[in-house]
Design a protein around this motif. Structure first.
Motif, mmCIF file in Angstrom:
data_model
loop_
_atom_site.group_PDB
_atom_site.id
_atom_site.type_symbol
_atom_site.label_atom_id
_atom_site.label_comp_id
_atom_site.label_asym_id
_atom_site.label_seq_id
_atom_site.Cartn_x
_atom_site.Cartn_y
_atom_site.Cartn_z
ATOM 1 N N ARG A 268 -56.224 -28.501 24.109
ATOM 2 C CA ARG A 268 -54.745 -27.982 23.375
ATOM 3 C C ARG A 268 -54.237 -26.714 24.021
ATOM 4 O O ARG A 268 -54.933 -26.029 24.508
ATOM 5 N N VAL A 269 -52.830 -26.526 23.735
ATOM 6 C CA VAL A 269 -52.256 -25.527 23.949
ATOM 7 C C VAL A 269 -51.717 -25.079 22.505
ATOM 8 O O VAL A 269 -50.949 -25.741 22.061
ATOM 9 N N VAL A 270 -51.715 -23.654 22.460
ATOM 10 C CA VAL A 270 -51.342 -23.220 21.072
ATOM 11 C C VAL A 270 -50.693 -21.813 21.378
ATOM 12 O O VAL A 270 -50.910 -20.837 22.175
ATOM 13 N N THR A 271 -49.868 -21.383 20.452
ATOM 14 C CA THR A 271 -49.312 -20.078 20.464
ATOM 15 C C THR A 271 -49.405 -19.357 18.863
ATOM 16 O O THR A 271 -49.495 -19.950 17.857
ATOM 17 N N LEU A 272 -50.132 -18.209 19.430
ATOM 18 C CA LEU A 272 -50.821 -17.559 17.933
ATOM 19 C C LEU A 272 -49.737 -16.215 17.685
ATOM 20 O O LEU A 272 -49.825 -15.437 18.676
ATOM 21 N N THR A 273 -49.382 -15.963 16.449
ATOM 22 C CA THR A 273 -48.676 -14.670 16.361
ATOM 23 C C THR A 273 -49.183 -13.982 15.255
ATOM 24 O O THR A 273 -49.373 -14.457 13.931
ATOM 25 N N ALA A 274 -49.583 -12.691 15.390
ATOM 26 C CA ALA A 274 -50.133 -11.917 14.534
ATOM 27 C C ALA A 274 -50.398 -10.558 14.995
ATOM 28 O O ALA A 274 -50.357 -10.571 16.250
ATOM 29 N N ALA A 295 -50.554 -15.640 22.992
ATOM 30 C CA ALA A 295 -50.865 -14.713 21.907
ATOM 31 C C ALA A 295 -49.402 -14.006 22.013
ATOM 32 O O ALA A 295 -49.391 -13.080 22.966
ATOM 33 N N GLU A 296 -48.817 -14.118 20.620
ATOM 34 C CA GLU A 296 -47.563 -12.968 20.595
ATOM 35 C C GLU A 296 -48.118 -11.986 19.393
ATOM 36 O O GLU A 296 -48.477 -12.311 18.344
ATOM 37 N N TYR A 297 -48.336 -10.885 19.819
ATOM 38 C CA TYR A 297 -48.722 -9.923 19.033
ATOM 39 C C TYR A 297 -47.724 -9.242 18.286
ATOM 40 O O TYR A 297 -46.698 -8.742 19.266
#
Length: 384
Positions: A268-274, A295-297
């Motif tokens: 899977r390809v995922v974008t995580l934001t936190a 990862a979008e921090y």
């Protein structure tokens, strides 16, 4: 007749520096199994077989193995070239291919179909390679746009059909950007959306089904005009788009049914934001630990070595973006004006930090350090 519509294999493409060849081989093996399971008569590959005009040797090996596997599964295979392919390289061995495998790259052959028969009679399949207007002007005078090129190509198709028996069933295979599609941001790297490269769907009138390629997500522009999309996720912008192909059934009268056949997703390809610390520790992200991760921090300030730290948890973290949640302070003054307005060295340093950090001034700890440095400077100057 049962037709499987696929496209945009992009053999040889990398994903943020990582090879996708093994993953694509597994997906194409699954596609071969579907051809066998569903008794597919014809497989259509609507362009962008390779990702570049000069693919490496192992890319040719994968293509050869897949074409042979599809034919051994009982299907005729019809392949057209896309804008990423070199028509010359893709088509150079077309005459040497085994019976039942056709690679169509010559625009001058557009009006000549590959004909495959079933119990209801012939089905005429017209392969239209990617048409670059600048390369066609010497053979198709006046052609300056994709719309004109595709319209002319389909006029040739319609002219050939009109010379055949009335009601002859037909399919067109093309690689283009048709009006009404929703392109994925940052994905279709070469699509121009200004209008010259947009092909109206009316250009495909006259055939029972139009199998299109170029857009990497499945789309239906009309019941008989569809994009299959790419078999792999090639960017994070595609993460929510299913992978698969269209299974098209033609009966004696033409298009009878179209169903979606999903393909497996190797990773899977995922974008995580936190905030970074949450990404590193929060259990709610545990299910992404085996996925490709963007990862979008959201910390206000850039953090130290975020990629290495994130890869300790997410082994396949391929992209890190600093996306602060705080909106920068609006200040119409120039930096020089803010410097002149500073009343002390501490305010001068803070003005600099606000300028280079999009409105974020010194933290409490940084203010302590600044005060210590400035105090040391005063002591040095006093004893000089």
């Amino acid at each position: 007749m049962r037709i499987l519509h696929t496209s945009d294999w992009h053999i040889g493409r990398t994903f943020h520096g990582h090879s996708t060849l093994d993953a694509l081989r597994g997906v194409l093996d699954a596609l071969i199994a579907q051809v066998r399971e569903h008794d597919v008569d014809v497989v259509l590959v609507a362009g962008d077989v390779f990702d570049s005009a000069a693919p490496a040797a192992d890319c040719y090996t994968l293509l050869s193995d897949t074409l042979r596997g599809l034919r051994d599964a009982g299907a005729h295979v019809i392949v057209t070239s896309g804008n990423h392919d070199s028509a010359a390289r893709l088509g150079f061995q077309a005459a040497l291919l085994r019976d039942g495998i056709h690679v169509l790259t010559d625009p001058l052959a557009v009006g000549t179909p590959i004909t495959v028969a079933d119990e209801h009679g012939p089905v005429h399949i017209y392969g239209i390679p990617f048409l670059e207007p600048a390369l066609l002007r010497h053979v198709w005078p006046g052609i300056r746009t994709q719309e004109a090129a595709l319209t002319h190509a389909m006029d040739l198709v319609r002219a050939d059909l009109s010379a055949r028996c009335a009601g002859a069933r037909s399919v067109a295979v093309a690689h283009c950007f048709a009006a009404g599609v929703e392109p994925t941001p940052l994905l279709e790297r070469d699509i121009q959306q200004g209008g010259l490269d947009v092909v109206p769907i009316a250009a495909f009138d006259g055939v029972d089904y139009a199998a299109l390629g170029h857009i990497h997500g499945r789309q239906q522009l009309a019941p008989h005009i569809r994009y299959a999309g790419a078999p792999l996720h090639y960017s994070f912008g595609e993460g929510d788009k299913p992978r698969g192909s269209w299974l098209v059934d033609l009966d004696a009268d033409g298009l009878a049914d179209v169903t979606w056949l999903p393909l497996p997703v190797p990773r899977r390809v995922v974008t995580l934001t936190a905030p970074l610390e949450e990404l590193l520790a929060d259990p709610r992200f545990a299910d992404a630990e085996d996925a490709w991760v963007c990862a979008e921090y959201t910390d206000d300030l850039p953090q130290r070595d975020p990629l290495r730290r994130l890869q300790a948890r997410f082994a396949h973290c391929a992209k890190v973006v600093h996306a602060p949640a705080r909106v920068g302070v609006s200040d119409s003054r120039t930096y020089a004006e803010r410097v002149r307005a500073a009343r002390s060295d501490r305010e001068l340093v803070d003005a600099f930090l606000v300028h280079v950090r999009d409105g974020a001034g010194a933290t409490d700890r940084e203010r302590e350090l600044i005060d210590d440095v400035l105090a040391d400077r005063v002591r040095v100057e006093a004893t000089a």
